[in-house]
Design an enzyme around this catalytic site. Sequence first.
Site, PDB file in Angstrom:
ATOM      1  N   TYR A  25       0.825  -1.214   0.000  1.00 32.77           N
ATOM      2  CA  TYR A  25       0.000   0.000   0.000  1.00 32.77           C
ATOM      3  C   TYR A  25       0.860   1.266   0.000  1.00 32.77           C
ATOM      4  O   TYR A  25       0.392   2.334  -0.383  1.00 32.77           O
ATOM      5  CB  TYR A  25      -0.918   0.052   1.223  1.00 32.77           C
ATOM      6  CG  TYR A  25      -1.968  -1.040   1.287  1.00 32.77           C
ATOM      7  CD1 TYR A  25      -2.252  -1.829   0.182  1.00 32.77           C
ATOM      8  CD2 TYR A  25      -2.679  -1.276   2.447  1.00 32.77           C
ATOM      9  CE1 TYR A  25      -3.210  -2.834   0.245  1.00 32.77           C
ATOM     10  CE2 TYR A  25      -3.637  -2.277   2.518  1.00 32.77           C
ATOM     11  CZ  TYR A  25      -3.895  -3.052   1.411  1.00 32.77           C
ATOM     12  OH  TYR A  25      -4.833  -4.038   1.473  1.00 32.77           O
ATOM     13  N   LYS A  49       3.573 -15.205   2.794  1.00 29.97           N
ATOM     14  CA  LYS A  49       3.504 -15.962   1.539  1.00 29.97           C
ATOM     15  C   LYS A  49       4.961 -16.224   1.128  1.00 29.97           C
ATOM     16  O   LYS A  49       5.405 -15.855   0.034  1.00 29.97           O
ATOM     17  CB  LYS A  49       2.732 -15.128   0.499  1.00 29.97           C
ATOM     18  CG  LYS A  49       2.368 -15.848  -0.761  1.00 29.97           C
ATOM     19  CD  LYS A  49       1.231 -16.830  -0.618  1.00 29.97           C
ATOM     20  CE  LYS A  49       0.971 -17.539  -1.932  1.00 29.97           C
ATOM     21  NZ  LYS A  49       0.104 -18.701  -1.805  1.00 29.97           N
ATOM     22  N   ASP A  89      -2.957 -17.984   2.093  1.00 27.78           N
ATOM     23  CA  ASP A  89      -4.107 -18.665   1.494  1.00 27.78           C
ATOM     24  C   ASP A  89      -4.627 -19.755   2.433  1.00 27.78           C
ATOM     25  O   ASP A  89      -5.831 -19.904   2.652  1.00 27.78           O
ATOM     26  CB  ASP A  89      -3.781 -19.231   0.102  1.00 27.78           C
ATOM     27  CG  ASP A  89      -2.416 -19.880   0.030  1.00 27.78           C
ATOM     28  OD1 ASP A  89      -1.608 -19.726   0.974  1.00 27.78           O
ATOM     29  OD2 ASP A  89      -2.124 -20.569  -0.965  1.00 27.78           O
ATOM     30  N   ASP A 138      -5.327  -6.728   6.196  1.00 28.33           N
ATOM     31  CA  ASP A 138      -6.525  -6.003   5.777  1.00 28.33           C
ATOM     32  C   ASP A 138      -7.644  -7.010   5.491  1.00 28.33           C
ATOM     33  O   ASP A 138      -8.788  -6.870   5.953  1.00 28.33           O
ATOM     34  CB  ASP A 138      -6.159  -5.216   4.502  1.00 28.33           C
ATOM     35  CG  ASP A 138      -7.222  -4.205   4.116  1.00 28.33           C
ATOM     36  OD1 ASP A 138      -8.198  -4.062   4.847  1.00 28.33           O
ATOM     37  OD2 ASP A 138      -7.048  -3.561   3.062  1.00 28.33           O
ATOM     38  N   ASP A 166     -10.818  -8.537   8.488  1.00 34.30           N
ATOM     39  CA  ASP A 166     -12.249  -8.384   8.198  1.00 34.30           C
ATOM     40  C   ASP A 166     -12.943  -9.742   8.211  1.00 34.30           C
ATOM     41  O   ASP A 166     -14.038  -9.887   8.747  1.00 34.30           O
ATOM     42  CB  ASP A 166     -12.458  -7.743   6.816  1.00 34.30           C
ATOM     43  CG  ASP A 166     -12.606  -6.236   6.922  1.00 34.30           C
ATOM     44  OD1 ASP A 166     -12.133  -5.669   7.931  1.00 34.30           O
ATOM     45  OD2 ASP A 166     -13.180  -5.633   6.006  1.00 34.30           O
TER      46      ASP A 166
END
Length: 357
Positions: free
Chosen positions: A136, A186, A218, A242, A246
């Site tokens: 980001y 990852k 994943d 992020d 959620d």
Amino acid sequence: MHIAVLAGDGIGQEIMVEALRVLGAMDLPDLCLDHADVGGAAYHKHGHPLPPETLELVEAADAVLFGAVGDPSCDNLERHLRPEQAVLGLRKEMETFANLRPAKMFAGMEDASGLKPEIARTIDIVIVRELNGDVYFGEKGMRKTADGLREGYDVMSYDESEVRRIGHVAFKTAMGRGKRLCSVDKANVLETSQLWRDVMIELSAEYPEVELSHMYVDNAAMQLVREPKQFDVVVTGNMFGDILSDAAAMLTGSIGMLPSASLAEDGSGMYEPCHGSAPDIAGEGSANPLATILSVAMMLRYTLNVPDAADAIEAAVSRVLDQGLRTPDIFSEGCTPASTVEMGDAVVEELVAAMAS
Ligand code: NAD
């Protein structure tokens, strides 16, 4: 300790009243509450969603207790004047880099989860997300390939000091809970993740009591839904966090129940519910104040360092829910309906009763 209280817009005003009543019931010494405008309320009064007088107060505060911002009457303002910009401005001002989002299932709330009740019952996780780095914040842009095709790019990177900084927060959080930390990355395909994993392993030598494990993102997404009880504290980068925070939070049901903390290096922090100003129900007296009340508990635990007081609030919320009291967002058959104020009353009563016994 100075707490800047920024109630904001819409239901922010209503839920903050209840959160402050709960804080008041704790009768903690040396607490100074300073109120200021933020969001649409601040724009209408001062011409800016985060006016200088609010920033000044935040600068001097140890913690910010934040309600919500968002005001439909500001929807057509230039972007920098919109209420939501205040949240970004506050994060920048306070240099918060660690976002803590608990996902905990309270007894009797299992029906609100999309998971089977026997699985939902076991959820008690804190996700620690790095907030200031990752893809980001890397170099980004649009360019043309050699073939003349448009190409978008965003560079993912972390330096080791950034990983170490969030790692310490996560290990300490695990020390205060079940002493299990799962680092999500990852590393099978990303160099950034390989560094992340290496640094977490190095750090673990400083926290020998914490059991560190690693999981690819994943798989983590799958395991959160399959068997959430395997997680105690999860630490991960900005983008993975992020998404996972959620997902994890919604495993527990309503957005009206979700608190959060954003911490800075000096221990100060901003504490807020995960929801917005809910203009659709603002002024009805039906908003669920529990996310904000639980944010107060996080503030007591992480900035004010009074974990017993935090435990007391969480236990009071738990007992109130166990008795079947429900605001409309979490109501199910057989429960007792409650308004915002009635829910606040019940938590305060439970707290007072617990302190008297
Ligand atoms: P929202 O979170 O305000 O509301 C989404 C839905 O959840 C609505 O139906 C609302 O009634 C319900 N809801 C939210 N909180 C609740 C509570 N405590 N009790 C009961 N029900 C609750 O999201 P939105 O509708 O997309 O956004 C409304 C405004 O809030 C927008 O201006 C948005 O930009 C802003 N917003 C602000 C923040 C923040 O202040 N940090 C976060 C998200 C959205």
